[in-house]
Design a protein around this motif. Structure first.
Motif, mmCIF file in Angstrom:
data_model
loop_
_atom_site.group_PDB
_atom_site.id
_atom_site.type_symbol
_atom_site.label_atom_id
_atom_site.label_comp_id
_atom_site.label_asym_id
_atom_site.label_seq_id
_atom_site.Cartn_x
_atom_site.Cartn_y
_atom_site.Cartn_z
ATOM 1 N N HIS A 134 0.918 -1.185 -0.041
ATOM 2 C CA HIS A 134 0.020 0.039 -0.235
ATOM 3 C C HIS A 134 0.834 1.427 -0.106
ATOM 4 N N GLY A 135 0.231 2.307 -0.401
ATOM 5 C CA GLY A 135 0.983 3.724 -0.297
ATOM 6 C C GLY A 135 2.409 3.643 -1.048
ATOM 7 N N LEU A 136 3.532 4.180 -0.343
ATOM 8 C CA LEU A 136 4.709 4.337 -0.980
ATOM 9 C C LEU A 136 5.481 2.943 -1.175
ATOM 10 N N ARG A 137 5.017 1.821 -0.416
ATOM 11 C CA ARG A 137 5.660 0.632 -0.663
ATOM 12 C C ARG A 137 5.462 0.014 -2.080
ATOM 13 N N ALA A 139 6.264 1.873 -4.601
ATOM 14 C CA ALA A 139 7.415 2.265 -5.213
ATOM 15 C C ALA A 139 8.663 1.376 -5.234
ATOM 16 N N VAL A 140 8.618 0.318 -3.893
ATOM 17 C CA VAL A 140 9.786 -0.602 -4.020
ATOM 18 C C VAL A 140 9.335 -1.824 -4.885
ATOM 19 N N ALA A 141 8.095 -2.078 -4.965
ATOM 20 C CA ALA A 141 7.810 -3.289 -5.929
ATOM 21 C C ALA A 141 8.092 -2.889 -7.415
ATOM 22 N N ILE A 142 7.478 -1.492 -7.725
ATOM 23 C CA ILE A 142 7.910 -1.135 -8.878
ATOM 24 C C ILE A 142 9.274 -1.116 -9.219
ATOM 25 N N PHE A 143 10.046 -0.608 -8.458
ATOM 26 C CA PHE A 143 11.496 -0.614 -8.537
ATOM 27 C C PHE A 143 12.048 -1.762 -8.705
ATOM 28 N N GLY A 144 11.575 -3.119 -7.675
ATOM 29 C CA GLY A 144 12.034 -4.305 -7.956
ATOM 30 C C GLY A 144 11.682 -4.744 -9.447
ATOM 31 N N SER A 145 10.271 -4.665 -9.993
ATOM 32 C CA SER A 145 10.114 -5.264 -11.338
ATOM 33 C C SER A 145 10.918 -4.403 -12.346
ATOM 34 N N THR A 196 17.595 -9.966 -7.390
ATOM 35 C CA THR A 196 17.574 -8.877 -6.557
ATOM 36 C C THR A 196 16.430 -8.071 -6.878
ATOM 37 N N GLY A 197 15.718 -8.184 -8.072
ATOM 38 C CA GLY A 197 14.336 -7.383 -8.426
ATOM 39 C C GLY A 197 13.426 -8.337 -7.765
ATOM 40 N N VAL A 198 13.350 -9.370 -8.012
ATOM 41 C CA VAL A 198 12.358 -10.239 -7.515
ATOM 42 C C VAL A 198 12.323 -10.207 -6.019
ATOM 43 N N TYR A 199 13.534 -10.157 -5.461
ATOM 44 C CA TYR A 199 13.376 -9.916 -3.951
ATOM 45 C C TYR A 199 12.921 -8.646 -3.438
ATOM 46 N N LEU A 200 12.951 -7.365 -4.209
ATOM 47 C CA LEU A 200 12.490 -6.208 -3.860
ATOM 48 C C LEU A 200 10.836 -6.307 -4.024
#
Length: 259
Positions: A134-137, A139-145, A196-200
């Protein structure tokens, strides 16, 4: 946590079955290197399992099945093409088999690979049973992708450049063009970026952050396991390779040193 335990158990069963089939295939084909074909496919199978049976958020499950599916399918196709054109097994597996019985070698090759696949797939398993961020989190998932997709692109381009180099006749003594001018192993670096991306993607929600062992194990294998270390050892005596080593990064791409 019950859902996670069930996902972990079913993933282990699926990977064990896949490795058992791979061992039988290897026996019939007379090649231990079939293990490399099922490496990516096994991880893609866990992502598909997470999509089909997971109780977590749908967005990350779809992202991971697409990312890992493309990565695993491309890698399997690449290795399969190499297997079909070679009339001998991979030297890595020949060394593993030396002095061991067929059963002992099968356990070491396919059994060990199944365990590693299960560990590396932990971010996928956790994402399959946890909610979307949710929210700013996000951004982490998108960056990881983006990191994972970039890793796939890097690995794909590096493999294609290497295949073109191998088809040259005559060809230079070392491959030092394109991405290979910036890294001696850009394909392995791309692989590390994928995981690394999958982990993020996984650590954008709890308890995904705890699956850090996945990219650590994958990167360690790529550098010190069957990747960089063994390739460097095999190339050590090739003319011109020492000079290539002196000017080119071993793993992380960077501009070549000027001698």
């Amino acid at each position: 946590m019950t859902d996670l335990a069930e996902m972990a158990l079913v993933s282990a069963v699926v990977l064990a079955a896949l490795q058992g089939c791979a061992a039988l295939w290897g026996r019939l084909a007379g090649r231990w290197m079939v293990a490399d074909v099922v490496w990516g496919l096994g991880l893609a199978a866990v992502a598909l399992l997470g999509l089909a049976t997971g109780s977590g958020g749908g967005v990350r499950r779809w992202v991971l099945v697409l990312v890992v599916g493309v990565w695993g399918g491309r890698l399997a196709s690449h290795v399969w093409g190499r297997l079909r054109t070679q009339d001998h097994d991979d030297p890595r597996y020949e060394r593993m088999a030396a002095g061991r019985s067929r059963i002992a070698t099968a356990l070491r090759v396919f059994g060990m690979q199944g365990v590693i696949q299960w560990v590396v797939s932990l971010p996928i398993q956790v994402s399959a049973v946890s909610g979307d961020p949710h929210g700013l989190r996000w951004a982490v998932a998108i960056f990881g992708s983006l990191v994972a997709v970039g890793g796939i692109a890097l690995e794909t381009v590096a493999d294609r450049q290497l295949e073109r180099y191998k088809r040259q006749d005559p060809r230079p003594v070392v491959m030092d063009q394109g991405l290979w001018a910036w890294s001696r192993h850009p394909n392995y670096f791309g692989d590390a970026c994928v995981w690394t991306g999958v982990y993020l993607v996984a650590c954008s929600t709890w308890p995904g952050v705890l699956t850090i062992i996945s990219p650590v194990v994958m990167t360690a294998l790529l550098i010190w396991g069957s990747g960089v270390r063994l390739t460097e050892r095999a190339m050590a005596d090739r003319p011109g390779y020492a000079a290539y080593q002196a000017r080119t990064s071993a793993f992380v791409p960077r501009p070549p040193r000027r001698g």
